[in-house]
Design an enzyme around this catalytic site. Structure first.
Site, PDB file in Angstrom:
ATOM      1  N   SER A  27      49.646  31.680  34.462  1.00 64.62           N
ATOM      2  CA  SER A  27      48.573  32.199  35.300  1.00 64.62           C
ATOM      3  C   SER A  27      47.394  31.242  35.229  1.00 64.62           C
ATOM      4  O   SER A  27      47.268  30.458  34.294  1.00 64.62           O
ATOM      5  CB  SER A  27      48.124  33.575  34.809  1.00 64.62           C
ATOM      6  N   ASP A  28      46.521  31.318  36.215  1.00 60.40           N
ATOM      7  CA  ASP A  28      45.245  30.628  36.071  1.00 60.40           C
ATOM      8  C   ASP A  28      44.370  31.440  35.126  1.00 60.40           C
ATOM      9  O   ASP A  28      44.736  32.532  34.677  1.00 60.40           O
ATOM     10  CB  ASP A  28      44.582  30.421  37.428  1.00 60.40           C
ATOM     11  N   TRP A  29      43.199  30.934  34.836  1.00 58.51           N
ATOM     12  CA  TRP A  29      42.313  31.479  33.812  1.00 58.51           C
ATOM     13  C   TRP A  29      42.030  32.972  34.042  1.00 58.51           C
ATOM     14  O   TRP A  29      41.437  33.340  35.060  1.00 58.51           O
ATOM     15  CB  TRP A  29      41.008  30.686  33.805  1.00 58.51           C
ATOM     16  N   ASP A  30      42.498  33.811  33.127  1.00 57.53           N
ATOM     17  CA  ASP A  30      42.211  35.243  33.148  1.00 57.53           C
ATOM     18  C   ASP A  30      42.733  35.932  34.408  1.00 57.53           C
ATOM     19  O   ASP A  30      42.315  37.035  34.746  1.00 57.53           O
ATOM     20  CB  ASP A  30      40.697  35.476  33.008  1.00 57.53           C
ATOM     21  N   ALA A  31      43.661  35.297  35.120  1.00 55.93           N
ATOM     22  CA  ALA A  31      44.069  35.812  36.425  1.00 55.93           C
ATOM     23  C   ALA A  31      44.848  37.120  36.329  1.00 55.93           C
ATOM     24  O   ALA A  31      44.873  37.894  37.290  1.00 55.93           O
ATOM     25  CB  ALA A  31      44.893  34.762  37.173  1.00 55.93           C
TER      26      ALA A  31
END
Length: 737
Positions: free
Chosen positions: A268-272
């Site tokens: 995932s992207d950051w905190d997605a």
């Protein structure tokens, strides 16, 4: 070179799968979920803070630790003190360099040189791996057609074919090694998918992409990365037609796993994962975890949703442990193919030669520069004709700013600025009068304008270094008005009053809208943010020690309100022509209501870009002639050879980037007016002619049609061999049923 992934493939895929199965069989649920957990921890106590969790197998990847001794200690714990000895992925945003910085990816794309892009990634991998970093979040291969979007700087431009070629080269550079595997990094193709279509060019914004557009424009570069052996994919922050990419079954299951047979890891992207709740897709992190895990996200970047909620989902029977095995298996497979499981990950390779790295990024900077204007051949300058030079502007001597966006580890002490390069070149030859004029690119203080005008008036030529500071582009740095910021336009006009020839050099992370001031420049070089050695590259070009060869990887708008604008647009039912365009100033006062022009254009900007995709001038000139197509009718499955002769008609050697375009005249879906299908760099001496040949297979004419199938459709096709996406030698072929 040895391709790490191919080398590992020499061991049968069954052996790899048996190895993964044996590991999973001995792992607890907590340890399997640990492989899915990517954490960030910084500060002086990082080893102490993470040691217990790594020892217990609760962490599989670490982000943004760059201290090599800390990384070595953490890997030692993972390999020698945990039950299964599985190394850690050590991730870092190594985008266009580590300590030595190459031009922005968008600038590298202006080289149209896959070998150069590969070499820049190779240097970045060598430098970063010497610190123990083994995973990079690049290449970013989102198609970017809106320069308001800050992340266009990190892209490879607007075209699927060019982006695919260069993105694949970048993957190869990160993942290949001359000496083995220790100096490689696992690449990550991002952001899957469609992030470049963010509405209004605003980062993190929603995207609405028709399926045929997704298939034909936004997905092909990712397929090229997959075919190049990329080890990991990253999901996009954005939602796509209402479904955020991090929970998008169609993208992650149907396309990536089933159609493309990708067997690596998806992060995932950051905190997605948590942000699925913010999107409004679900009401809590438990549901966000369920949706991400079932869609196919293998690694949770920093949200900690997976370690917190996967156990309860398994206990409740909503997720099977077999599903956890699949996710963890993908991570283990990425580590195996990346070579981490079969080398000493606590032994880092030596740093590469700094001189060699600087030489490579200097070459990249030279090839990234695009000459956009050169009235009366004011360039190149001659040292025998220059006695006094005025160097003006806020970006002439900014070592950090020329590195560009997203260079967390960039060493500005390695930068050679344009001012320092010119001073070195002209010592004892010409005087340099340097006037900063504006403190920053955003400054509105005009108090330095008089000094700038006076310096220009007493000089033989004035060179203005303008553009954007690095912080004005990149992630979360989007702009609605993409003209020159601050009072820079007024500075150009003030300097122009001196009557001295004015040369502009623009350093920026995006195409800027320059129509209102383009005539103020006698010559204009677009330098993007050119990296560590941007200064010498620019100085060499100004004085003819290198000849411009860069071509635009993205169209330049006339005005900000014209975007998105790109070359491969649709014809529409009422295409604009020069004859139909009416300018707002030409409408008589009190005019009766009418559909002026009755075609697709803006009253205040027309319909054409200021500079088209593929455009770039040289200090020499090239003539295209003698187009030949070896057959006019082609059966499905056949090939056609397209040839043309290119002659250097100027007085100096130069490199021309010859481009091949096609148009499907009639399709089951409307097709673009042109599509890039090939390009070749051709070096020519004065007077030299070379025959350039392109081979087109009918598969190159295929697209996803109305029936949802990828196929070439019988019919007529236009073909151009051209210097840009405008004009060129024209021919046609017919694809038979």
């Amino acid at each position: 070179m040895t391709n790490v992934r191919e080398a590992k493939a020499m061991t049968s895929s069954q052996d790899v799968e048996d190895r993964i199965a044996a590991l999973l069989e001995g792992m607890s649920l907590e340890e399997k979920i640990g492989q899915l957990n990517l954490v960030q921890c910084t500060g002086p106590d990082v080893v102490e803070d993470l040691a217990d969790d790594i020892r217990a197998g609760r962490i599989g990847s670490i982000l943004n630790v760059v201290d090599p001794e800390a990384i070595r200690a953490l890997q030692h714990i993972a390999v020698h003190e945990s039950r299964h000895g599985i190394p850690l992925l050590i991730g870092r945003d190594v985008i266009h360099g580590f300590h030595t910085i190459a031009p922005l990816p968008l600038g590298q794309a202006a080289s149209w040189n896959p070998d150069l892009v590969r070499d820049c990634a190779r240097i970045a991998a060598q430098e970063a791996s010497a610190f123990g970093i083994n995973w990079t979040f690049a290449p970013m291969i989102d198609i970017a057609r809106d320069p308001r979007w800050g992340r266009i700087a990190e892209s490879l431009g607007e075209d699927p074919f060019l982006t695919g070629e260069l993105g694949a080269a970048m993957v190869t550079g990160f993942q290949m090694s001359e000496t083995g595997e220790a100096d490689t990094m696992i690449a990550c193709a991002k952001h899957f998918a469609g992030y470049g279509a963010s509405e209004a060019g605003r980062d993190y914004n929603t995207t609405n992409i028709p399926l045929n557009e997704l298939r034909n424009v936004y997905l092909p570069p990712f397929l090229a990365a997959r075919e190049a052996g990329v080890g990991t994919f990253m999901t996009s922050f954005s939602d796509i037609d209402g479904i955020p990419a991090t929970a998008n079954d169609f993208l992650l299951k149907t396309v990536l796993r089933e159609e493309w047979n990708f067997d690596g890891a998806v992060v995932s992207d950051w905190d997605a994962i948590h942000q699925l709740c913010v999107h409004g897709l679900c009401e809590n992190d438990t549901e966000a975890t369920y949706l991400s895990a079932t869609a196919g996200v293998d690694i949770d970047m920093v949200s900690a949703a997976y370690p917190r909620h996967l156990p309860e989902l398994v206990t409740a029977g909503r997720l099977s442990e077999r599903r956890i095995d699949e996710l963890a298996g993908n991570v283990l497979r990425a580590k195996i193919h990346g070579g981490l499981m079969d080398r000493d990950v606590t032994a880092f390779p030596a740093q590469p030669s700094r001189m060699a790295a600087l030489a490579a990024v200097r070459k990249a900077a030279e090839q990234s520069l695009v000459l956009l204007r050169n009235e009366h051949a004011v360039l190149p300058l001659g040292t025998d004709r220059i006695e006094r030079l005025a160097v003006i502007g806020p970006l002439a001597d900014e070592p950090a700013e020329q590195l560009g966006t997203w260079v967390f580890d960039g060493d500005a002490s390695r930068s050679v600025t344009p001012l320092s390069a010119l001073q070195s070149m002209l010592t004892g030859v010409a005087e340099i009068d340097y006037v900063r004029a504006l403190e920053t690119s955003r400054s509105m203080d005009r108090s330095g304008f008089e000094a700038a005008r006076n310096a220009a008036a007493s000089a033989d030529v004035a060179i203005l270094f303008l553009g954007e500071e690095a912080i004005l582009s990149g992630e979360a740095h989007c702009r609605a008005d993409i003209t020159l910021p601050g009072a820079q336009a007024d500075l150009v006009r003030e300097v122009r009053k001196a009557g001295t020839p004015v040369i502009g050099v623009i350093l920026a992370g995006r195409p800027l809208a320059l129509a209102e001031m383009i005539d103020q420049f006698d010559a204009l070089i677009y330098a993007w943010h050119p990296g560590s050695m941007g200064g010498p590259a620019i100085a060499d070009m100004l004085f003819g020690r290198c000849v411009p060869c860069g071509k635009l990887p993205v169209s330049f708008p006339t005005l900000s309100g014209q975007v998105p604008i790109y070359y491969s647009h649709k014809q529409t039912g009422r295409p604009a022509t020069p004859e139909t365009v009416i300018h707002i100033d030409d409408i008589p006062a009190g005019a009766e209501q009418t559909s002026l022009g009755m075609t697709a254009f803006h009253l205040d900007a027309g319909y054409q870009p200021l500079f088209p995709f593929g455009f770039g001038l040289s200090y020499t000139s090239f003539a295209y002639h003698d187009l030949a197509i070896d057959r006019q009718e082609i059966p499905l499955g056949g090939r056609v050879v397209v040839e043309a002769s290119i002659t250097n008609t100027g007085e100096c050697a130069g490199t021309e980037i010859v481009q091949l375009y096609v148009r499907d005249r009639f399709g089951s879906l409307t097709r673009p007016v042109r599509e890039l299908k090939g390009f070749e760099r051709v070096e020519l001496a004065p007077g030299e002619t070379r025959r350039v040949s392109f081979e087109l297979h009918t598969d190159d004419l295929a697209f996803f049609g109305r029936d949802g199938q990828f196929a070439a459709e019988p019919g007529d096709f236009d073909i151009w061999v051209a210097a840009s996406s405008v004009g060129g030698l024209h021919g046609s072929i017919t694809l038979l049923p």
